[in-house]
Design an enzyme around this catalytic site. Structure first.
Site, PDB file in Angstrom:
ATOM      1  N   GLU A  54       0.814  -1.220   0.000  1.00 41.21           N
ATOM      2  CA  GLU A  54       0.000   0.000   0.000  1.00 41.21           C
ATOM      3  C   GLU A  54       0.845   1.267   0.000  1.00 41.21           C
ATOM      4  OE1 GLU A  54      -0.205  -2.454   2.270  1.00 41.21           O
ATOM      5  OE2 GLU A  54      -2.013  -3.505   1.596  1.00 41.21           O
ATOM      6  N   ASP A 113     -13.731 -10.478  10.411  1.00 37.10           N
ATOM      7  CA  ASP A 113     -12.266 -10.383  10.329  1.00 37.10           C
ATOM      8  C   ASP A 113     -11.662  -9.781  11.602  1.00 37.10           C
ATOM      9  OD1 ASP A 113     -12.071 -11.593   7.917  1.00 37.10           O
ATOM     10  OD2 ASP A 113     -11.609  -9.793   6.764  1.00 37.10           O
ATOM     11  N   ARG A 163     -18.108  -2.295   3.839  1.00 39.54           N
ATOM     12  CA  ARG A 163     -18.335  -3.645   3.336  1.00 39.54           C
ATOM     13  C   ARG A 163     -19.803  -4.025   3.472  1.00 39.54           C
ATOM     14  NH1 ARG A 163     -18.616  -8.547   6.543  1.00 39.54           N
ATOM     15  NH2 ARG A 163     -18.561 -10.330   5.123  1.00 39.54           N
TER      16      ARG A 163
END
Lengths: 307, 284
Positions: A54, A113, A163
């Protein structure tokens, strides 16, 4: 009410805008999740996967933008922003380059997650960086409209995407997005809720519940955290005398912080901040996490009733 | 190549200007500016198709000083090329000046990329090279990395990226002067073998004397023939090159000479410049 994740609208917007405008899209091995994969499929020659790197991605984007071409970069918020913060600050924002950081999976609604992937400090971190515009859309309609506005804006922008499928609260046919303008959604004199992101739908739900109890609140959608809409915030603070902020984010330095800064300078008003209280998230389904941390209509109602 | 005596004269002047600028500023980085001075001179007085008149030309070659702290060398080259008056150099790092302590593409004419935070410039150079390929342009992108800088992980992310996207329009120089702020690079955090590392990442690699214009010229020309991969030229250099008491001394990484030290440095650099002018005239 239909539910669509803001990241889906992002993918669609890129594909539609790609037909009219010349820009580059980059991702860091999460194109299937951030939805840049839709653009990659349609315009493969304008999409570049940077792999899981990134920091390099953000500085590469700065280099591309220096040649005059806008660049969208995407990853999870945690990594696009958290990992590459310094590249955002020094490579992108200091020279004011035309890079649009559109990060998905912000907030606790990442879900299972867990805390390593649930970035709940992005707004406070980025709000403090000069030259950067910070946008947090409430639903898919707003996200879609925001992406075009962001592309047309000359300069670096951060767009916070999720999300989680969130209720669509706006009408695509009539919705107009204006960077920097907070949007009053309903009027009531008893309290104002300034909400952003997923919490806008929660605030509207709270409004309906409270209305049945005879409590009438204003709800203002603050989709742009920077520059913050001082006039609208002061206007509604004066009108109601009680202010609640609501965000899927830490209460430190995000929307709550931004509104507190505005009001303490222009119109000191008692406030309550709904958000994460100096804590990390955990693994669980997204909806359960929102309830667990009071990031829902009931959390807002409790805040309003605590005055 | 331009006459190497001409380049030597330009480099001698550049060194004179940059040390004077640092003395005026009272702070800054002489060691690494002097070590890359010959590479910068070659790029700005021989190689790159740049000029103040086309400072924003989309087809121009680009230069990214990834080791941004060496900007006194870059600023001196830009002043000598006419991007701004040489007198502006005496305002380096002052509130009255646009010449920031590290390169600033917004404020300073001729600076192609804002740098200073190590590791980021080479990535930006990759971006400019990628954009050039995407737009079908034939400009080249040159960047200079420090040997300490390549300790940054981002450099190797960029190295992987440049090879993956076959950026044969990118030429990186490593200014291998062997010293960083805390001392010998090999003792602080050994970056060697620099050549084999880049080779393993898929780059075309050459190792040269970074103070030899004929070697720099030959190596850069070799990169023109390289297809499908980026090039790196590892340049053995002397930190502080040109000022006797600064040479190979890590203590001169990040401090400016005081008046007494500057008097000595100025005399050395002026003598070197006079000699270079004479040699250039004799060999015109």
């Amino acid at each position: 009410m239909s539910k669509i994740a803001t990241r889906m609208a992002y993918g669609e917007a890129l594909c539609d805008l790609g037909e009219k405008y010349d820009f580059i899209v980059m991702d860091a091995d999460l194109s299937g999740s951030t939805q840049t994969g839709m653009f990659a499929k349609k315009f493969p020659e304008r999409f570049f996967n940077c792999g899981i790197a990134e920091q390099n991605m953000l500085s590469v984007a700065a280099g591309i933008a220096s040649t005059g071409k806008p660049v969208f970069v995407s990853s999870f918020a945690m990594f696009a922003v958290g990992r590459a913060y310094e590249q955002i600050r020094n490579s992108v924002c200091y020279p004011g380059l035309n890079v649009k950081i559109c990060a998905s999976h912000a907030g606790v609604t990442v879900g299972e997650d867990g805390a390593t992937h649930q970035y709940c400090e992005d707004l406070s971190v980025l709000r403090s960086v000069p030259h950067l515009t910070v946008v947090s859309p409430a639903d898919a309609v707003e996200a879609y409209a925001a992406i075009e506005a962001v592309l047309k804006h000359d300069g670096p922008v951060y767009v916070r995407l999720g999300r989680y499928a969130v209720p669509t609260v706006f009408d695509k046919a009539t919705y107009k997005f204006e960077l920097g303008k907070a949007v009053p959604l309903c009027e009531g004199d008893d309290c104002v809720v300034f909400a952003t992101g997923v919490m806008v739908a929660a605030a509207l739900e709270a409004r309906d519940i409270l209305a049945k109890e005879g409590i009438n609140i204003s709800v203002v959608n603050v989709h742009t955290l920077k520059p913050i809409d001082v006039d609208t915030i002061v206007k509604y603070a004066k009108k109601t005398g009680k202010v609640v902020t609501a965000e899927e984010h830490t209460t430190v330095g995000g929307l709550g912080g931004a509104v507190a800064e505005v009001l303490s300078e222009h119109c000191p008003t008692l406030m309550r901040r709904v958000g994460l209280r100096d804590r990390f998230g955990r693994s669980a389904p997204a909806g359960e996490l929102l309830d667990r941390y009071g990031l829902n209509a009931q959390g807002i109602i409790d805040a309003i009733k605590s005055f | 190549m331009e006459n190497q005596y001409f380049l030597a004269e330009r480099a001698a002047k550049l060194r004179y200007l940059l040390v004077k600028a640092l003395h005026c500023a009272g702070s800054g980085h002489p060691g690494g500016s002097l070590s890359c001075a010959d590479i910068v001179t070659y790029l700005y007085f021989d190689r790159m198709n740049v000029s103040p008149e086309k400072a924003k030309d989309p087809d121009r070659d680009r230069f990214v000083l990834s080791k941004g702290h060496a900007c006194p060398a870059l600023y001196s080259a830009l002043a000598m090329r006419g991007y701004f008056p040489e007198e502006d150099l005496w305002e380096l790092r002052k509130s009255s000046s646009v010449l920031q302590g590290h390169p600033d593409m917004v404020r300073i004419a001729g600076v192609d990329m804002t740098t200073g935070s190590l590791g980021q410039g080479v990535s930006a150079a990759c971006g400019i090279a990628l954009a050039g390929k995407a737009d079908g342009k034939d400009y080249k992108v040159y960047t200079i990395l420090g040997d300490g800088e390549i300790q940054e992980g981002q450099v190797w992310e960029a190295a992987m990226f440049a090879a993956h996207y076959k950026l044969d329009n990118l030429v990186a120089f490593v200014d291998y002067n062997g010293l960083q702020i805390d001392g010998d690079v090999h003792k602080v955090m050994n970056p060697t073998p620099i050549d084999k590392k880049f080779e393993a990442f898929g780059w075309h690699v050459q190792v040269i004397d970074g103070h030899d214009f004929a070697a720099i010229d030959a190596a850069v020309k070799n990169t023109d023939a390289v297809e499908g991969r980026p090039s790196v030229i590892v340049c053995r250099t002397v930190k502080g090159k040109g000022v006797s008491f600064m040479e190979n001394n890590a203590g001169w990484h990040g401090k400016a000479p005081n008046d007494e030290q500057y008097a000595i440095a100025e005399a050395e650099l002026a003598a070197a410049y006079d000699k270079a002018v004479k040699e250039a005239a004799d060999n015109e």
